[in-house]
Design a protein around this motif. Structure first.
Motif, PDB file in Angstrom:
ATOM      1  N   SER A 112       0.833  -1.205   0.000  1.00  0.00           N
ATOM      2  CA  SER A 112       0.000   0.000   0.000  1.00  0.00           C
ATOM      3  C   SER A 112       0.866   1.252   0.000  1.00  0.00           C
ATOM      4  O   SER A 112       0.555   2.245  -0.676  1.00  0.00           O
ATOM      5  CB  SER A 112      -0.926  -0.001   1.218  1.00  0.00           C
ATOM      6  N   GLN A 113       1.960   1.223   0.765  1.00  0.00           N
ATOM      7  CA  GLN A 113       2.893   2.348   0.757  1.00  0.00           C
ATOM      8  C   GLN A 113       3.466   2.571  -0.644  1.00  0.00           C
ATOM      9  O   GLN A 113       3.596   3.698  -1.111  1.00  0.00           O
ATOM     10  CB  GLN A 113       4.047   2.088   1.734  1.00  0.00           C
ATOM     11  N   SER A 114       3.793   1.472  -1.306  1.00  0.00           N
ATOM     12  CA  SER A 114       4.439   1.569  -2.612  1.00  0.00           C
ATOM     13  C   SER A 114       3.515   2.163  -3.669  1.00  0.00           C
ATOM     14  O   SER A 114       3.915   3.044  -4.442  1.00  0.00           O
ATOM     15  CB  SER A 114       4.931   0.189  -3.053  1.00  0.00           C
ATOM     16  N   VAL A 115       2.262   1.705  -3.722  1.00  0.00           N
ATOM     17  CA  VAL A 115       1.350   2.252  -4.738  1.00  0.00           C
ATOM     18  C   VAL A 115       1.002   3.694  -4.438  1.00  0.00           C
ATOM     19  O   VAL A 115       0.811   4.500  -5.362  1.00  0.00           O
ATOM     20  CB  VAL A 115       0.064   1.393  -4.887  1.00  0.00           C
ATOM     21  N   ALA A 116       0.929   4.046  -3.147  1.00  0.00           N
ATOM     22  CA  ALA A 116       0.699   5.449  -2.797  1.00  0.00           C
ATOM     23  C   ALA A 116       1.858   6.307  -3.285  1.00  0.00           C
ATOM     24  O   ALA A 116       1.659   7.384  -3.872  1.00  0.00           O
ATOM     25  CB  ALA A 116       0.537   5.583  -1.281  1.00  0.00           C
ATOM     26  N   PHE A 117       3.067   5.827  -3.068  1.00  0.00           N
ATOM     27  CA  PHE A 117       4.276   6.538  -3.492  1.00  0.00           C
ATOM     28  C   PHE A 117       4.302   6.695  -5.014  1.00  0.00           C
ATOM     29  O   PHE A 117       4.597   7.772  -5.537  1.00  0.00           O
ATOM     30  CB  PHE A 117       5.503   5.770  -3.017  1.00  0.00           C
ATOM     31  N   MET A 118       3.972   5.628  -5.728  1.00  0.00           N
ATOM     32  CA  MET A 118       3.972   5.692  -7.187  1.00  0.00           C
ATOM     33  C   MET A 118       2.897   6.617  -7.722  1.00  0.00           C
ATOM     34  O   MET A 118       3.025   7.151  -8.838  1.00  0.00           O
ATOM     35  CB  MET A 118       3.801   4.287  -7.773  1.00  0.00           C
ATOM     36  N   ASP A 119       1.838   6.820  -6.941  1.00  0.00           N
ATOM     37  CA  ASP A 119       0.782   7.753  -7.344  1.00  0.00           C
ATOM     38  C   ASP A 119       1.102   9.189  -6.934  1.00  0.00           C
ATOM     39  O   ASP A 119       0.255  10.086  -7.075  1.00  0.00           O
ATOM     40  CB  ASP A 119      -0.560   7.328  -6.728  1.00  0.00           C
ATOM     41  N   GLY A 120       2.306   9.398  -6.378  1.00  0.00           N
ATOM     42  CA  GLY A 120       2.741  10.751  -6.052  1.00  0.00           C
ATOM     43  C   GLY A 120       2.371  11.231  -4.672  1.00  0.00           C
ATOM     44  O   GLY A 120       2.440  12.428  -4.381  1.00  0.00           O
TER      45      GLY A 120
ATOM     46  N   VAL B 267      -5.204  -5.441  -1.614  1.00  0.00           N
ATOM     47  CA  VAL B 267      -5.760  -6.676  -1.039  1.00  0.00           C
ATOM     48  C   VAL B 267      -5.856  -7.771  -2.093  1.00  0.00           C
ATOM     49  O   VAL B 267      -5.571  -8.949  -1.827  1.00  0.00           O
ATOM     50  CB  VAL B 267      -7.143  -6.393  -0.407  1.00  0.00           C
ATOM     51  N   ASN B 268      -6.255  -7.399  -3.300  1.00  0.00           N
ATOM     52  CA  ASN B 268      -6.475  -8.383  -4.368  1.00  0.00           C
ATOM     53  C   ASN B 268      -5.192  -8.985  -4.915  1.00  0.00           C
ATOM     54  O   ASN B 268      -5.232  -9.965  -5.665  1.00  0.00           O
ATOM     55  CB  ASN B 268      -7.264  -7.725  -5.506  1.00  0.00           C
TER      56      ASN B 268
ATOM     57  N   ILE C 164     -12.724 -12.956  -0.318  1.00  0.00           N
ATOM     58  CA  ILE C 164     -12.112 -11.641  -0.111  1.00  0.00           C
ATOM     59  C   ILE C 164     -13.125 -10.526  -0.360  1.00  0.00           C
ATOM     60  O   ILE C 164     -13.169  -9.527   0.373  1.00  0.00           O
ATOM     61  CB  ILE C 164     -10.884 -11.474  -1.019  1.00  0.00           C
ATOM     62  N   SER C 165     -13.969 -10.689  -1.365  1.00  0.00           N
ATOM     63  CA  SER C 165     -15.000  -9.701  -1.647  1.00  0.00           C
ATOM     64  C   SER C 165     -15.951  -9.548  -0.458  1.00  0.00           C
ATOM     65  O   SER C 165     -16.322  -8.424  -0.081  1.00  0.00           O
ATOM     66  CB  SER C 165     -15.782 -10.109  -2.901  1.00  0.00           C
TER      67      SER C 165
ATOM     68  N   PRO D 209      -7.232   4.467   2.418  1.00  0.00           N
ATOM     69  CA  PRO D 209      -7.943   3.179   2.426  1.00  0.00           C
ATOM     70  C   PRO D 209      -8.072   2.579   1.029  1.00  0.00           C
ATOM     71  O   PRO D 209      -8.071   1.355   0.872  1.00  0.00           O
ATOM     72  CB  PRO D 209      -9.320   3.547   2.997  1.00  0.00           C
ATOM     73  N   GLU D 210      -8.160   3.430   0.015  1.00  0.00           N
ATOM     74  CA  GLU D 210      -8.258   2.941  -1.361  1.00  0.00           C
ATOM     75  C   GLU D 210      -6.994   2.202  -1.787  1.00  0.00           C
ATOM     76  O   GLU D 210      -7.053   1.225  -2.540  1.00  0.00           O
ATOM     77  CB  GLU D 210      -8.528   4.109  -2.314  1.00  0.00           C
ATOM     78  N   ASP D 211      -5.831   2.660  -1.314  1.00  0.00           N
ATOM     79  CA  ASP D 211      -4.578   1.960  -1.601  1.00  0.00           C
ATOM     80  C   ASP D 211      -4.615   0.552  -1.018  1.00  0.00           C
ATOM     81  O   ASP D 211      -4.242  -0.420  -1.675  1.00  0.00           O
ATOM     82  CB  ASP D 211      -3.376   2.715  -1.003  1.00  0.00           C
ATOM     83  N   VAL D 212      -5.071   0.456   0.206  1.00  0.00           N
ATOM     84  CA  VAL D 212      -5.150  -0.841   0.881  1.00  0.00           C
ATOM     85  C   VAL D 212      -6.132  -1.764   0.158  1.00  0.00           C
ATOM     86  O   VAL D 212      -5.833  -2.931  -0.118  1.00  0.00           O
ATOM     87  CB  VAL D 212      -5.578  -0.669   2.356  1.00  0.00           C
TER      88      VAL D 212
END
Length: 322
Positions: free
Chosen positions: A261-269, A282-283, A307-308, A275-278
């Motif tokens: 989650s940290q990584s995708v947040a970082f890549m999105d700037g 999850v998937n 998971i859904s 919560p959306e990152d998490v």
């Protein structure tokens, strides 16, 4: 949010360039490419499972070339031994002492091609390397290069000559990806780009090992609100209490979900996790860590359905205001 600053991409301008270089070869799979890079910047490992011919190995090799990291590829077969991977010691007559000979794992990126075609003993040889970034041979520990990443590919279980990966090893993969078939338009583009050669030859290195190491450190500084920590724990804990789950996700899964989650947040700037990152990660982080009961299999309940249901039951702490 306590911290809503954005990442200064001037310091990490190689990230969008890296995505562009990989997409020279991997057509129409932006999400898959982004997840692979996110795993690299998380300091994690990736398992790519799909049918033969969908570009699993090509994806891994393209990442290696675009990052200029040292790379070793092993085609796993039943006769590959654990010592081929970890290395071994042998006696040197000239120096009159035993010396360590590097195994194939001594590289920044280790591509374990068709990992489920080798024996469980050889598969398990990677456990220490994946978790502790070192290998121990004859009682002596040997540190692996930094950064270190395992990208393993496998055909879907059930193909002739495959062995299922043990749960302990599955748990060490940060994420699991599936490339999938291209659309008709994308497949036509693949043919066009390969008409006169392999497009991987056009891929150029856009970063160094130091760049990746520096970025991994920056990713881990990405802010996480206390409510996000609880959200992650609540999701992972719910996998252990679901009636159709025989073996739920471990605390290692919670750590993996946090890092991803940290990584995708970082890549999105952003330098904060939402919560959306998490929910997105999850998937990719949880499915390979969850094992269903026999009842669930009889009723044809899928991991994705479980998971859904969990994501619907676990309420996010807040919505981001991006």
């Amino acid at each position: 949010m306590e911290n809503n600053n954005s990442v200064n991409f001037a310091d990490y301008e190689f990230i969008p360039k890296l995505l562009t270089q990989i997409e020279k070869v991997i057509i129409g799979k932006r999400d898959v490419v982004k997840m692979l890079v996110a795993a690299l910047l998380s300091g994690g490992h990736v398992l790519i499972e799909d049918v033969p011919g969908t570009g699993k190995t090509t994806l891994a090799m393209t990442l290696a070339k675009a990052t200029s990291l040292s790379c070793r590829r092993v085609q796993f077969t039943p006769d590959v031994m654990a010592s081929d991977i970890t290395g071994f010691t042998m006696y040197n007559k000239e120096s009159e002492r035993f010396e360590y000979r590097n195994g194939l794992v001594m590289s920044n990126i280790f591509i374990a091609d068709e990992i489920n075609r080798t024996s469980p003993k050889t598969q398990s040889a990677l456990l220490e390397a994946m978790e502790e970034k070192k290998v121990t041979v004859d009682g002596v520990a040997h540190k692996l290069p930094d950064p270190f990443m395992v990208i393993a590919t496998e055909n879907e279980f059930g193909y002739v000559g495959t062995y299922p990966l043990p749960e302990a090893q599955l748990d060490r993969f940060l994420i699991k990806l599936s490339v999938g078939y291209p659309t008709a338009e994308d497949e036509a583009m693949i043919l066009y780009r390969r008409k006169n050669g392999d497009p991987i030859e056009t891929v150029e290195p856009v970063c160094s090992a130091d760049d990746i190491t520096r970025c991994i450190s920056a990713v881990r500084d990405t802010h996480i609100d206390a409510a996000i920590y609880k959200y992650i724990v609540d999701i992972v804990s719910a996998t252990r209490n679901h009636p159709f789950v025989a073996l739920g996700a471990s605390p290692r899964a919670s750590i993996a979900l946090m890092r991803a989650s940290q990584s995708v947040a970082f890549m999105d700037g952003r330098n904060y996790v939402t919560p959306e990152d998490v929910a997105l990660m999850v998937n990719y982080v949880l499915p390979h860590r969850i094992h269903l009961t026999q009842e669930a299999k009889v009723k044809r309940v899928s991991v994705e359905l479980v998971i859904s249901e969990i994501m619907k039951a676990v309420r996010p702490p807040f919505k981001s205001n991006e």
